[in-house]
Design a protein around this motif. Structure first.
Motif, PDB file in Angstrom:
ATOM      1  N   LYS A  60     106.730   4.578  57.854  1.00 33.39           N
ATOM      2  CA  LYS A  60     105.582   3.929  57.971  1.00 33.39           C
ATOM      3  C   LYS A  60     105.888   2.443  57.466  1.00 33.39           C
ATOM      4  CE  LYS A  60     100.739   4.422  56.365  1.00 33.39           C
ATOM      5  NZ  LYS A  60     100.020   5.158  55.477  1.00 33.39           N
ATOM      6  N   GLN A  61     106.651   2.310  56.627  1.00 37.54           N
ATOM      7  CA  GLN A  61     107.183   1.032  55.944  1.00 37.54           C
ATOM      8  C   GLN A  61     107.845   0.194  56.854  1.00 37.54           C
ATOM      9  OE1 GLN A  61     109.608   1.187  52.543  1.00 37.54           O
ATOM     10  NE2 GLN A  61     109.127  -0.860  52.061  1.00 37.54           N
ATOM     11  N   ARG A  62     109.042   0.809  57.512  1.00 35.88           N
ATOM     12  CA  ARG A  62     109.516   0.236  58.610  1.00 35.88           C
ATOM     13  C   ARG A  62     108.950  -0.353  59.902  1.00 35.88           C
ATOM     14  NH1 ARG A  62     113.640   4.093  57.829  1.00 35.88           N
ATOM     15  NH2 ARG A  62     112.732   5.394  59.591  1.00 35.88           N
ATOM     16  N   LYS A  63     107.884   0.372  60.267  1.00 34.44           N
ATOM     17  CA  LYS A  63     107.066   0.154  61.459  1.00 34.44           C
ATOM     18  C   LYS A  63     106.151  -1.040  60.856  1.00 34.44           C
ATOM     19  CE  LYS A  63     103.646   2.304  64.621  1.00 34.44           C
ATOM     20  NZ  LYS A  63     102.901   3.577  64.606  1.00 34.44           N
ATOM     21  N   ARG A  64     105.895  -1.039  59.486  1.00 36.02           N
ATOM     22  CA  ARG A  64     104.895  -2.152  59.174  1.00 36.02           C
ATOM     23  C   ARG A  64     105.778  -3.498  59.169  1.00 36.02           C
ATOM     24  NH1 ARG A  64     103.553  -0.545  54.087  1.00 36.02           N
ATOM     25  NH2 ARG A  64     104.943  -2.070  53.257  1.00 36.02           N
ATOM     26  N   LEU A  65     106.850  -3.316  58.762  1.00 39.50           N
ATOM     27  CA  LEU A  65     107.709  -4.364  58.606  1.00 39.50           C
ATOM     28  C   LEU A  65     108.208  -4.893  59.771  1.00 39.50           C
ATOM     29  CD1 LEU A  65     109.833  -3.503  55.432  1.00 39.50           C
ATOM     30  CD2 LEU A  65     108.099  -5.161  55.619  1.00 39.50           C
ATOM     31  N   LYS A  66     108.353  -4.142  60.691  1.00 39.23           N
ATOM     32  CA  LYS A  66     108.847  -4.405  62.198  1.00 39.23           C
ATOM     33  C   LYS A  66     107.666  -5.360  62.897  1.00 39.23           C
ATOM     34  CE  LYS A  66     111.018  -2.902  66.447  1.00 39.23           C
ATOM     35  NZ  LYS A  66     111.010  -1.672  67.491  1.00 39.23           N
ATOM     36  N   ALA A  67     106.609  -4.770  62.532  1.00 37.43           N
ATOM     37  CA  ALA A  67     105.260  -5.454  63.269  1.00 37.43           C
ATOM     38  C   ALA A  67     104.876  -6.899  62.629  1.00 37.43           C
ATOM     39  CB  ALA A  67     103.955  -4.548  62.987  1.00 37.43           C
ATOM     40  N   ALA A  68     105.396  -6.913  61.391  1.00 36.52           N
ATOM     41  CA  ALA A  68     105.221  -8.098  60.681  1.00 36.52           C
ATOM     42  C   ALA A  68     106.249  -9.216  61.164  1.00 36.52           C
ATOM     43  CB  ALA A  68     105.315  -8.170  59.207  1.00 36.52           C
ATOM     44  N   GLY A  69     107.850  -8.900  61.525  1.00 39.64           N
ATOM     45  CA  GLY A  69     108.641  -9.663  61.932  1.00 39.64           C
ATOM     46  C   GLY A  69     108.348 -10.150  63.403  1.00 39.64           C
ATOM     47  N   VAL A  70     107.653  -9.182  64.223  1.00 38.10           N
ATOM     48  CA  VAL A  70     107.382  -9.691  65.567  1.00 38.10           C
ATOM     49  C   VAL A  70     106.165 -10.543  65.536  1.00 38.10           C
ATOM     50  CG1 VAL A  70     106.121  -8.509  67.622  1.00 38.10           C
ATOM     51  CG2 VAL A  70     107.868  -7.417  66.552  1.00 38.10           C
ATOM     52  N   ARG A  71     105.283 -10.339  64.599  1.00 38.32           N
ATOM     53  CA  ARG A  71     104.245 -11.481  64.552  1.00 38.32           C
ATOM     54  C   ARG A  71     104.732 -12.737  64.198  1.00 38.32           C
ATOM     55  NH1 ARG A  71     101.479  -7.316  61.942  1.00 38.32           N
ATOM     56  NH2 ARG A  71     101.694  -8.249  59.889  1.00 38.32           N
ATOM     57  N   ARG A  72     105.460 -12.694  63.184  1.00 36.43           N
ATOM     58  CA  ARG A  72     106.164 -13.842  62.626  1.00 36.43           C
ATOM     59  C   ARG A  72     106.852 -14.635  63.930  1.00 36.43           C
ATOM     60  NH1 ARG A  72     109.029 -11.789  58.324  1.00 36.43           N
ATOM     61  NH2 ARG A  72     106.977 -11.793  57.311  1.00 36.43           N
ATOM     62  N   PHE A  73     107.768 -13.947  64.594  1.00 35.55           N
ATOM     63  CA  PHE A  73     108.422 -14.646  65.621  1.00 35.55           C
ATOM     64  C   PHE A  73     107.725 -14.984  66.769  1.00 35.55           C
ATOM     65  CE2 PHE A  73     110.421 -13.840  69.959  1.00 35.55           C
ATOM     66  CZ  PHE A  73     111.511 -14.710  69.783  1.00 35.55           C
ATOM     67  N   TYR A  74     106.455 -14.441  67.254  1.00 35.11           N
ATOM     68  CA  TYR A  74     105.862 -14.967  68.257  1.00 35.11           C
ATOM     69  C   TYR A  74     104.807 -16.174  67.757  1.00 35.11           C
ATOM     70  CZ  TYR A  74     107.236 -11.583  71.831  1.00 35.11           C
ATOM     71  OH  TYR A  74     108.025 -11.059  72.497  1.00 35.11           O
ATOM     72  N   GLY A  75     104.739 -16.066  66.550  1.00 31.10           N
ATOM     73  CA  GLY A  75     103.901 -17.211  65.758  1.00 31.10           C
ATOM     74  C   GLY A  75     104.721 -18.609  65.989  1.00 31.10           C
ATOM     75  N   ALA A  76     106.058 -18.315  65.515  1.00 29.44           N
ATOM     76  CA  ALA A  76     106.789 -19.435  65.716  1.00 29.44           C
ATOM     77  C   ALA A  76     107.049 -20.083  67.114  1.00 29.44           C
ATOM     78  CB  ALA A  76     108.079 -18.908  64.995  1.00 29.44           C
ATOM     79  N   GLN A  77     107.069 -18.928  68.047  1.00 33.47           N
ATOM     80  CA  GLN A  77     107.390 -19.432  69.319  1.00 33.47           C
ATOM     81  C   GLN A  77     106.194 -20.250  69.907  1.00 33.47           C
ATOM     82  OE1 GLN A  77     110.384 -18.642  69.979  1.00 33.47           O
ATOM     83  NE2 GLN A  77     110.051 -17.833  71.836  1.00 33.47           N
TER      84      GLN A  77
END
Length: 108
Positions: A57-74
């Motif tokens: 669950k923690q891995r999934k949450r952190l991965k989702a946060a990373g994806v959001r951060r990546f697309y926010g920067a894009q």
């Protein structure tokens, strides 16, 4: 010399009831005899399955946060112009608007 007033049985009864109620409240709010703070209690260890589920669950949450951060920067990254030859008029308009925005001229 002071004299004590005669004892009124009604007042004595009320006082006794108040004392009894106070005693009951004190017993109700007192911590139980075998009480321990939560950080000193012995904990039941998690099962391996529960631990793995929590980590997943923690891995999934952190991965989702990373994806959001990546697309926010894009989305904030400047993009190259697709057709620089045909957009001269658009560049001219943008330049004029920029000059107006940075000047202290008041548009009526």
């Amino acid at each position: 010399m002071t004299t004590t007033p005669p004892a009124d049985p009604r007042i004595e009864a009320v006082a006794a009831r108040l004392k009894e109620a106070a005693q009951k409240r004190a017993e109700a709010y007192a911590p139980p005899t075998d009480w321990q703070p939560i950080w000193k209690r012995s904990r039941k260890p998690k099962s391996i399955k529960a631990k793995k589920a929590e980590l997943a669950k923690q891995r999934k949450r952190l991965k989702a946060a990373g994806v959001r951060r990546f697309y926010g920067a894009q989305s904030r990254r400047p993009r190259p112009r697709q057709n620089p030859i045909g957009s001269a008029a658009a560049r001219r308009d943008a330049r004029a608007l920029s000059r107006m925005r940075h000047s202290n001229a008041w548009v009526w």
